[in-house]
Motif scaffolding. Sequence first.
Motif, PDB file in Angstrom:
ATOM      1  N   THR A  36       0.653  -1.084  -0.139  1.00 24.89           N
ATOM      2  CA  THR A  36       0.254  -0.141   1.022  1.00 24.89           C
ATOM      3  C   THR A  36       1.101   1.206  -0.380  1.00 24.89           C
ATOM      4  N   HIS A  44       3.366  -6.456  -4.475  1.00 24.26           N
ATOM      5  CA  HIS A  44       2.148  -6.859  -5.148  1.00 24.26           C
ATOM      6  C   HIS A  44       1.888  -8.754  -5.398  1.00 24.26           C
ATOM      7  N   ARG A  67     -11.085 -11.774  -0.804  1.00 25.39           N
ATOM      8  CA  ARG A  67     -11.310  -9.755  -0.181  1.00 25.39           C
ATOM      9  C   ARG A  67      -9.280  -9.031  -0.562  1.00 25.39           C
ATOM     10  N   LYS A  69      -6.649  -9.709  -1.500  1.00 26.04           N
ATOM     11  CA  LYS A  69      -6.035 -10.274  -3.131  1.00 26.04           C
ATOM     12  C   LYS A  69      -7.669  -9.399  -3.699  1.00 26.04           C
ATOM     13  N   SER A  70      -8.034  -8.689  -4.278  1.00 28.08           N
ATOM     14  CA  SER A  70      -9.111  -8.072  -4.611  1.00 28.08           C
ATOM     15  C   SER A  70      -8.829  -6.989  -4.368  1.00 28.08           C
ATOM     16  N   ARG A  71      -8.741  -6.236  -2.995  1.00 23.39           N
ATOM     17  CA  ARG A  71      -8.415  -4.670  -3.203  1.00 23.39           C
ATOM     18  C   ARG A  71      -6.823  -4.607  -3.404  1.00 23.39           C
ATOM     19  N   ALA A  73      -5.195  -6.616  -5.812  1.00 17.24           N
ATOM     20  CA  ALA A  73      -5.752  -6.010  -7.805  1.00 17.24           C
ATOM     21  C   ALA A  73      -6.274  -4.763  -8.413  1.00 17.24           C
ATOM     22  N   SER A  74      -7.315  -4.091  -7.154  1.00 17.69           N
ATOM     23  CA  SER A  74      -7.966  -3.140  -7.572  1.00 17.69           C
ATOM     24  C   SER A  74      -6.728  -1.718  -7.132  1.00 17.69           C
ATOM     25  N   LYS A  75      -6.166  -1.945  -6.478  1.00 14.43           N
ATOM     26  CA  LYS A  75      -5.418  -0.884  -6.005  1.00 14.43           C
ATOM     27  C   LYS A  75      -3.714  -0.985  -6.861  1.00 14.43           C
ATOM     28  N   LYS A  77      -4.560  -1.657  -9.813  1.00 13.16           N
ATOM     29  CA  LYS A  77      -5.159  -1.745 -11.756  1.00 13.16           C
ATOM     30  C   LYS A  77      -4.991   0.375 -11.774  1.00 13.16           C
ATOM     31  N   ALA A  78      -5.805   0.763 -10.488  1.00  7.84           N
ATOM     32  CA  ALA A  78      -5.615   2.397 -10.118  1.00  7.84           C
ATOM     33  C   ALA A  78      -4.262   3.044 -10.752  1.00  7.84           C
ATOM     34  N   LYS A  80      -1.683   2.202 -12.086  1.00  8.21           N
ATOM     35  CA  LYS A  80      -1.318   1.118 -13.361  1.00  8.21           C
ATOM     36  C   LYS A  80      -0.125   0.259 -13.730  1.00  8.21           C
TER      37      LYS A  80
END
Length: 113
Positions: A36, A44, A67, A69-71, A73-75, A77-78, A80
């Motif tokens: 983070t 990651h 949950r 892992k999903s969070r 992955a979204s971070k 992706k945000a 890039k």
Amino acid sequence: MPIIKSAKKRVRVAHKAAVRNSKTKRGLKAALKAFTVKPSSSSHSTAQSKIDTAVKKGIISKNKAARLKSRAASKAKAGKIKPAPAKATTKKTTVKKTTAKKPVVKKTTAKKS
């Protein structure tokens, strides 16, 4: 303190397990925090690995792992960042022994003159 010998052993075993679990939890928290703070593909993948380890050892549930892992992955992706591929969780498979096969002999059809 317990008096019975088996109860004494249970105290020792429980203490060892608590130490192991706390090490895994600390590693998981550190990996997630490192990701983070500075999201990168290596952090990651490290975070995903630590999550998988915690699930394997029974410290966190599968749903919580999904949950987290999903969070992550979204971070990623945000930010890039190309996320590391998720490990496929499959059951252990048995390796079949291969036996030496006879070589295939092709028949040639030669015309006789």
